[in-house]
Design a protein around this motif. Sequence first.
Motif: not given
Length: 522
Positions: A129-141
């Motif tokens: 579980y984590a918190v990321v910025p709203k525009d975070f680019v999620f790593p592929e795969g």
Amino acid sequence: MKKYLTLILPAVLLSCSKLGPDNPYDSVDFLYGKNLTHDEIVLGGKLENPYKTGNIQAAFDCLYPTKSRQPVETTDLYVRFLPADENQYDLLESLGLNLVDHPLDYEILRDGDWYSDPTLPENSITWQYAVVPKDFVFPEGIRYEKLDECFLAEHAVSGKAADVDWEAVEEMSYRMTGNLPRTKAEGEEVQAVPSGRITIVDSKFAGGKPVGVAGVMVVCNSFIKFDKCYTDRDGYYSMKKRFDAEVHYRLVFKNEKDFNIGFNFLLVPASVSTLGTSDAKGVNLTVTLDSETKLYTRSVVNNAAYDYMCLCADESFGVQAPPKDIRIWIFNKIEPSSCVMLHHGTIVDMSWIASFLGAWSSLVTLFTPDITIGTAASKSYDSIYASTVHELAHSSHFAVVGKKYWDDYISYIATSFLSTGSMYGDGNGNGAGCCEVGEMWAYYLQAKLYKERYGGTFPAFGTSEWFHPQILRYLDERGLGPKEIFAAMDGEIAGRGALKDRLISLYPSKKKIIDQVFNRYD
């Protein structure tokens, strides 16, 4: 050199002057943490996340009704990831994410060091579980799920609603969602910046006074709001953010000196020890031999490695630091220790690993260790300290000789162990010369640093073995210390004779003494 070692190793003792001369245990809480469990976290019911954008908006409208037309905009996403393997986990960590193995919006009925999602297969990496910025680019795969849209004031657009007291809005959201203690009265101060001290007792050092657990990461969170920092040499820590109500604290054994002590139960490459949930002012904890075993052994290994890294950082010590990102595993049910350097690319006979580590060997293919510390034979601070600096001395040697040398070295030990049950064999066979130099050095430096820490005479570590590390001790007593000896140990030096010749070539004025010492054990 001796003067330097005498000063640097007891540095923690000198730093303890903060405790006061009359009462060495002033402000030390020996009781805190005694009732914490370090097994699996047990969760209760789901809680309402006060940082959800809608909840912050409702709190804002309550406090600023005339500004209620101003929308609260999402700044962050509460998400969870399911990494398939070590590489995916490392990629997420490299992005600077605070990864937690349990959901952040559930009541914790029983605290612990790890959590396993019951819907996932046994021995798999659990949801992170984590918190990321709203525009975070999620790593592929990498599998992920978005759980909540959230608002954190520190991530809001600078200057927007500058006249808004966001701390008050946050506190109101906690109150409106039922997450402030019922004992807190309206208007009572509940926010604070967490700070405290984490210490440990070594009964044979510093007069038994608590000394800092040094350079270890302290992480705290309340729902999705996180902060983290490292303890200083004396174990003091201080966060930067203010928190509402109760905060969850834990030690993450990822040291600022670039080594990890892992793994946690479900294959997280830096072990976690809970410090429990307490108020926002912070927690103080003193670890002793009576503390939970994993917390105690992790703290001892942490301090031994921290002190060793500090020594290597000083040019006058003259010993190269181990490679960066050293991974140290602790096995409380295994006696021997090792320096296999798997994470740094060595090739080790897996049949030896299976014999050496038993049931744990299958984990090696997932999270490769560099050093393993076995504590089954003795769990005293000084014995764990001695084992740790011994293996770190090996890792410094590895840093200058390289993988081929180490493959030969470990292959010799593996062959000896599988055929005879002895780690060091009889000194014959391929790689025996690498073993001879490596063990002479590690046992010598182990004894040297132990003596400097605890006083007394040179300990007899390894002196009954065929490679005779006391040779280097005698040279040390005659003016050739760690700096001079380590300078002679490159990848070409495999065997006692080669080491002797190199020392003579480097220090010709000491030829007579070097000859005498080495010839004594021919």
